[in-house]
Design a protein around this motif. Structure first.
Motif, PDB file in Angstrom:
ATOM      1  N   PRO A   5       0.811  -1.208   0.000  1.00  0.00           N
ATOM      2  CA  PRO A   5       0.000   0.000   0.000  1.00  0.00           C
ATOM      3  C   PRO A   5       0.849   1.264   0.000  1.00  0.00           C
ATOM      4  CG  PRO A   5      -0.775  -1.564   1.628  1.00  0.00           C
ATOM      5  CD  PRO A   5       0.536  -2.062   1.150  1.00  0.00           C
ATOM      6  N   PHE A   9       1.005   4.147  -2.874  1.00  0.00           N
ATOM      7  CA  PHE A   9       0.779   5.557  -2.563  1.00  0.00           C
ATOM      8  C   PHE A   9       1.907   6.416  -3.127  1.00  0.00           C
ATOM      9  CE2 PHE A   9       1.405   9.202   0.244  1.00  0.00           C
ATOM     10  CZ  PHE A   9       0.142   9.774   0.193  1.00  0.00           C
ATOM     11  N   LEU A 205      -5.673  12.214  -1.437  1.00  0.00           N
ATOM     12  CA  LEU A 205      -4.808  11.072  -1.153  1.00  0.00           C
ATOM     13  C   LEU A 205      -4.112  11.364   0.163  1.00  0.00           C
ATOM     14  CD1 LEU A 205      -3.109  10.753  -4.644  1.00  0.00           C
ATOM     15  CD2 LEU A 205      -5.160   9.603  -3.851  1.00  0.00           C
ATOM     16  N   LEU A 232      -0.377   3.641   6.858  1.00  0.00           N
ATOM     17  CA  LEU A 232      -1.010   3.189   5.621  1.00  0.00           C
ATOM     18  C   LEU A 232      -1.646   4.378   4.907  1.00  0.00           C
ATOM     19  CD1 LEU A 232      -2.645  -0.179   6.686  1.00  0.00           C
ATOM     20  CD2 LEU A 232      -0.920   0.140   4.938  1.00  0.00           C
ATOM     21  N   PRO A 233      -1.802   4.285   3.583  1.00  0.00           N
ATOM     22  CA  PRO A 233      -2.396   5.393   2.836  1.00  0.00           C
ATOM     23  C   PRO A 233      -3.918   5.364   2.883  1.00  0.00           C
ATOM     24  CG  PRO A 233      -1.696   3.692   1.333  1.00  0.00           C
ATOM     25  CD  PRO A 233      -1.307   3.233   2.703  1.00  0.00           C
ATOM     26  N   SER A 234      -4.501   6.416   2.384  1.00  0.00           N
ATOM     27  CA  SER A 234      -5.952   6.479   2.292  1.00  0.00           C
ATOM     28  C   SER A 234      -6.326   7.234   1.024  1.00  0.00           C
ATOM     29  CB  SER A 234      -6.543   7.182   3.523  1.00  0.00           C
ATOM     30  OG  SER A 234      -6.093   8.514   3.575  1.00  0.00           O
ATOM     31  N   VAL A 235      -7.526   7.000   0.565  1.00  0.00           N
ATOM     32  CA  VAL A 235      -8.060   7.775  -0.555  1.00  0.00           C
ATOM     33  C   VAL A 235      -9.421   8.294  -0.136  1.00  0.00           C
ATOM     34  CG1 VAL A 235      -6.824   6.532  -2.345  1.00  0.00           C
ATOM     35  CG2 VAL A 235      -9.040   5.703  -1.592  1.00  0.00           C
ATOM     36  N   GLY A 236      -9.825   9.403  -0.722  1.00  0.00           N
ATOM     37  CA  GLY A 236     -11.100   9.946  -0.316  1.00  0.00           C
ATOM     38  C   GLY A 236     -11.653  10.930  -1.324  1.00  0.00           C
ATOM     39  N   VAL A 237     -12.900  11.233  -1.148  1.00  0.00           N
ATOM     40  CA  VAL A 237     -13.550  12.270  -1.941  1.00  0.00           C
ATOM     41  C   VAL A 237     -14.110  13.304  -0.978  1.00  0.00           C
ATOM     42  CG1 VAL A 237     -14.124  10.816  -3.899  1.00  0.00           C
ATOM     43  CG2 VAL A 237     -15.681  10.924  -1.961  1.00  0.00           C
ATOM     44  N   TYR A 258     -11.446   6.161   2.529  1.00  0.00           N
ATOM     45  CA  TYR A 258     -11.308   4.723   2.753  1.00  0.00           C
ATOM     46  C   TYR A 258      -9.865   4.459   3.187  1.00  0.00           C
ATOM     47  CZ  TYR A 258     -10.643  -0.225   1.960  1.00  0.00           C
ATOM     48  OH  TYR A 258     -10.331  -1.540   2.120  1.00  0.00           O
ATOM     49  N   ASP A 259      -9.713   3.757   4.274  1.00  0.00           N
ATOM     50  CA  ASP A 259      -8.353   3.418   4.707  1.00  0.00           C
ATOM     51  C   ASP A 259      -8.359   2.117   5.490  1.00  0.00           C
ATOM     52  OD1 ASP A 259      -8.848   3.907   7.505  1.00  0.00           O
ATOM     53  OD2 ASP A 259      -8.799   6.031   7.029  1.00  0.00           O
ATOM     54  N   ARG A 260      -7.173   1.653   5.788  1.00  0.00           N
ATOM     55  CA  ARG A 260      -7.004   0.427   6.568  1.00  0.00           C
ATOM     56  C   ARG A 260      -6.011   0.672   7.688  1.00  0.00           C
ATOM     57  NH1 ARG A 260      -4.499  -2.966   2.723  1.00  0.00           N
ATOM     58  NH2 ARG A 260      -3.937  -4.124   4.573  1.00  0.00           N
TER      59      ARG A 260
ATOM     60  N   PHE B   8      -6.641   8.427  -9.427  1.00  0.00           N
ATOM     61  CA  PHE B   8      -7.470   8.173  -8.249  1.00  0.00           C
ATOM     62  C   PHE B   8      -8.024   6.745  -8.268  1.00  0.00           C
ATOM     63  CE2 PHE B   8     -11.672   8.322  -6.223  1.00  0.00           C
ATOM     64  CZ  PHE B   8     -11.285   8.702  -4.963  1.00  0.00           C
ATOM     65  N   LEU B  11      -5.349   4.169  -7.566  1.00  0.00           N
ATOM     66  CA  LEU B  11      -4.997   4.099  -6.151  1.00  0.00           C
ATOM     67  C   LEU B  11      -6.076   3.375  -5.356  1.00  0.00           C
ATOM     68  CD1 LEU B  11      -2.692   5.074  -4.305  1.00  0.00           C
ATOM     69  CD2 LEU B  11      -4.218   6.874  -3.591  1.00  0.00           C
ATOM     70  N   MET B  12      -7.335   3.655  -5.697  1.00  0.00           N
ATOM     71  CA  MET B  12      -8.442   2.982  -5.003  1.00  0.00           C
ATOM     72  C   MET B  12      -8.329   1.467  -5.173  1.00  0.00           C
ATOM     73  SD  MET B  12     -10.846   4.566  -3.324  1.00  0.00           S
ATOM     74  CE  MET B  12     -12.438   3.827  -3.577  1.00  0.00           C
ATOM     75  N   LEU B  14      -5.670  -0.317  -5.990  1.00  0.00           N
ATOM     76  CA  LEU B  14      -4.492  -0.859  -5.313  1.00  0.00           C
ATOM     77  C   LEU B  14      -4.714  -0.952  -3.814  1.00  0.00           C
ATOM     78  CD1 LEU B  14      -1.532   0.826  -7.192  1.00  0.00           C
ATOM     79  CD2 LEU B  14      -1.987  -1.607  -6.989  1.00  0.00           C
ATOM     80  N   LEU B  15      -5.277   0.109  -3.274  1.00  0.00           N
ATOM     81  CA  LEU B  15      -5.435   0.154  -1.822  1.00  0.00           C
ATOM     82  C   LEU B  15      -6.453  -0.862  -1.345  1.00  0.00           C
ATOM     83  CD1 LEU B  15      -4.612   1.522   0.772  1.00  0.00           C
ATOM     84  CD2 LEU B  15      -6.421   3.179   0.411  1.00  0.00           C
ATOM     85  N   CYS B  18      -5.052  -4.451  -1.717  1.00  0.00           N
ATOM     86  CA  CYS B  18      -3.872  -4.828  -0.946  1.00  0.00           C
ATOM     87  C   CYS B  18      -4.289  -5.481   0.359  1.00  0.00           C
ATOM     88  CB  CYS B  18      -3.033  -3.602  -0.604  1.00  0.00           C
ATOM     89  SG  CYS B  18      -2.178  -2.941  -2.019  1.00  0.00           S
ATOM     90  N   GLU B  20      -2.301  -6.827   3.382  1.00  0.00           N
ATOM     91  CA  GLU B  20      -0.942  -6.978   3.890  1.00  0.00           C
ATOM     92  C   GLU B  20      -0.761  -8.366   4.488  1.00  0.00           C
ATOM     93  OE1 GLU B  20       1.962  -4.666   6.977  1.00  0.00           O
ATOM     94  OE2 GLU B  20       0.314  -3.625   6.040  1.00  0.00           O
TER      95      GLU B  20
END
Lengths: 400, 298
Positions: A5, A9, A205, A232-237, A258-260, B8, B11-12, B14-15, B18, B20
């Motif tokens: 991840p 990123f 991001l 960890l990375p995240s993505v969002g709107v 959204y993240d983990r 975007f 990345l969505m 991939l994330l 993933c 781990e």
């Protein structure tokens, strides 16, 4: 690959930044210029920051691009409403808000009210006032007296309202319009195409550092650590709602990320000749919904914003496992696997705040934000409370 | 904007895709986990295990242990043991006997290395039952009370008391067992021809041959002239290892059997016996023989 991840990123951020110049190429909108000979030339005007609009106008007509300074035009405007005049200041364009018996202009952090030949300049700091461009320190109500003097020939009941008046764009616009309407005189209201509200969308991001902090009495929970970390990375709107007719500095923002979070902790303890191993594995995935209010401080082409609000986390995946083994002599016994956080609440509430440094590009606004989230009741045991603190760095791209 | 949306979306994907990989702590022994029991039916069940971390340690043996009363161990519970090379991923095996229908069992996988005996976590299940054991041979098929019978086959229980062996419907005491071999003591009150039945966990099987009761034979005695209180050695065949099962009389006087073996008895001459010539009678489980003659002198 353990850091997949993070790798993704970094790659995406690199792609984005390498290609930013392509994305940020110049953007023109339909507009016009009024020449010194009072001719109006239709064409395209480059959209730039307000600060740049005060200094010059880049006009394109028939593929020919020309830069006008304030001494070369009477003014210029965009076809969707806003107009900048070169007739109020010698070396600057000022934004025209209302033209009438009393006209209202905006330049940087000042409003200019013009009646006949008299110009009252009001800064957004109410303790300063300038009369006919001569600025002096006065008491905080003196500017109101000057406004009162300007409008009292038509508005006689204004003193009481004036007491509570603050020099905002909306208040001054309403006042000037009301004055002009009193005698049914002709007036023009500019920049009315600014929407109410103004809704902008964007995406973000982020790179996050999650930290679980546990506090309390750990007796009975030898496998719990005081702190766990996850990167960890995240993505969002996001959607940003502002009301530019009332304030260009304050906006409201709703986001969805959204993240983990992944946590691992190994602990070993020797007790009465028995070596106990405890492995804690915790995996979460979630959607975060930060809601915030943002205060923006314009710095020319750049801006600095402070932001704060509440945050809701809705967890989807919750996998918390404890693997325990005890070694007594040469015999290893594995205990049944169990959940570390068996009564986890999947909907959590917290608060957050952050700083955002932004820049206006031709087609979009970009920003780098640093944020801190605190979810104070991530998990509660009878004697231990675990909070979830998050620091994130975000790249934010918003439509202009 | 299209470019931004592409990045975007990438990345969505991939994330969200993933996962781990879990970083397990390495130990000096294989990390083993018992998996849930599968294929649970009236014919048995399948036990499963996998290695969380196989490690570098040599595996000497592996298998499963199960029990219905206590935490199963390799020394006290039913078990299945393999000594071939275990696969790196894990192992499983079908258990077709020793599981009683409706009973709750606990099973653990285990691995034996030169340094450690590693148990996986316990997994519980309620059995749907299992097949009876298979008896391929019983030796000897001729004998008497107190003899040891060796059963060979498969599906016996390592837990000795779980193996219910009946000779002529009389419960024989099991003294040693593995899943493939079983030793029992021939019980009293057997008949000349005896059906052999083995009952494990509610499933019974009859052996296709019967156990025949042997008759004792006396070849000699150590001395034919004795005085009262003397001990004589009776040599022959078909005696019982159980002293009390060898009934020895001289005349109508019962003799005390001091020691008993399959081919020899130590017998004390009763002190109340009068001088004279007597016949020695020996009875083992209703089978009789005599020896003439014993002369008692005062």
């Amino acid at each position: 690959m353990r850091n997949k991840p993070l790798f993704a990123f970094v790659v995406c951020m690199a792609l984005l930044f390498v290609n930013l110049p392509l994305v940020a190429q110049d953007y023109f909108r339909k507009g016009y210029v009024v020449t010194l000979a009072q001719d109006t030339l239709q064409g395209m005007i480059q959209e730039r920051s307000l600060e740049e609009n005060y200094q010059s106008c880049i006009f394109k007509k028939d593929r020919e691009v020309k830069t006008y300074l304030p001494d070369g035009l009477l003014g210029y405007g965009f076809n969707d409403g806003s107009y900048f005049s070169a007739q109020m200041k010698q070396d600057a364009f000022v934004e025209v808000i209302v033209l009438g018996d009393i006209s209202l202009y905006h330049y940087k952090n000042t409003f200019l009210l013009k009646k006949n030949e008299e110009v009252v300049t009001i800064t957004e700091n109410p303790e300063k006032i300038a009369l006919n461009e001569e600025e002096r320190d006065i008491d905080r109500y003196e500017w109101k007296r000057d406004i009162s003097r300007l409008v009292r020939d038509r508005i006689t009941d204004y003193n009481e309202q004036l007491l509570h008046l603050s020099p905002t764009r909306r208040n001054l616009t309403n006042l000037v319009i009301r004055y002009n309407k009193q005698e049914a005189s002709l007036y023009s209201l500019y920049a009315t195409n600014q929407p109410i509200p103004d809704v902008k969308f964007g995406f973000m991001l982020g790179l996050n550092r999650f930290q679980l902090n546990a506090g309390g009495n750990f007796w009975g929970y030898p496998y719990l650590n005081q702190s766990y970390e996850s990167y960890l990375p995240s993505v969002g709107v996001m959607v940003k709602v502002s009301f530019p007719r009332f304030s260009e500095k304050i906006s409201f923002q709703g986001e969805m990320h959204y993240d983990r979070e992944d946590y691992t902790y190994f602990y070993q303890q020797e007790e009465n000749g028995v070596l106990n191993y405890h492995d804690v594995y915790m995996h979460f995935s979630k959607l975060s919904f930060p809601l915030s209010m943002k205060y923006r401080i314009p710095l020319g082409r750049y801006s600095l914003s402070i932001q704060g609000g509440v945050n809701f986390d809705r967890y989807g995946t919750v996998d918390t496992r404890l693997l325990s083994e005890s070694v007594a002599g040469s015999e290893v016994t594995r205990a049944p696997e169990r959940e570390v956080l068996p009564y986890f609440e999947t909907l959590q509430t917290g608060y957050w705040g952050g700083l955002e440094f932004g820049r206006t590009f031709t087609k979009f606004e970009g920003a780098i934000a640093v944020r801190y989230f605190k979810m104070p009741r991530f998990y509660e045991l009878p004697s231990i409370t675990i909070s979830n603190n998050r620091i994130s760095i975000n790249l934010i791209l918003t439509q202009k | 904007m299209r470019y931004i949306i592409t990045v975007f979306s990438l990345l969505m994907i991939l994330l969200s895709g993933c996962q781990e990989e879990e970083e397990l702590a390495v130990r000096s022994y294989p990390r083993l986990q018992t998996l849930p029991v599968s294929g649970n039916s009236n014919e048995g069940a399948t036990f499963n295990a996998d290695f969380l971390l196989r490690g570098e340690a040599e595996i000497l043996a592996y298998g499963f242990v199960w029990d219905k009363k206590k935490l199963p161990t390799i020394t006290e519970s039913d078990r299945v043991i393999f000594q071939d090379q275990a696969e790196d991923s894990g192992f499983s095996t079908d258990i077709r006997s020793t599981l009683q229908e409706g009973e709750k069992y606990t099973v653990r996988a285990f691995v034996k290395t030169p340094e450690y005996l590693v148990y996986g976590q316990k997994v519980s299940f309620t059995s749907g039952g299992s097949n009876p054991p298979v008896i391929t041979s019983v030796e000897p098929l001729v004998g008497t009370v107190g003899d040891t019978l060796m059963f060979k086959g498969r599906g016996f229980s390592y837990c000795v008391e779980t193996n219910g062996v009946f000779v002529n419907n009389m419960l024989a005491t099991a003294i040693w067992s593995t899943d493939r071999e079983l030793k029992v003591i021939v019980p009293r009150n057997i008949k000349p021809e005896n059906i052999i039945r083995v009952n494990i966990a509610g499933s019974a099987v009859l052996f296709d041959k019967s156990f025949r009761r042997s008759s004792p034979v006396i070849h000699s005695v150590s001395s034919s002239e004795v005085t009262v209180g003397d001990t004589i050695e009776v040599v022959g065949e078909g005696f019982s290892y159980l002293k009390n099962s060898n009934k020895v009389f001289i005349g109508n006087q019962a003799c005390q059997v001091l020691d008993a073996a399959k081919k020899q008895l130590s017998v004390q001459i009763p002190t109340t016996l009068e001088a004279g010539v007597y016949v020695l009678h020996l009875t083992v489980e209703e089978e009789q023989t005599t020896y003439t003659s014993i002369t008692v002198i005062k």
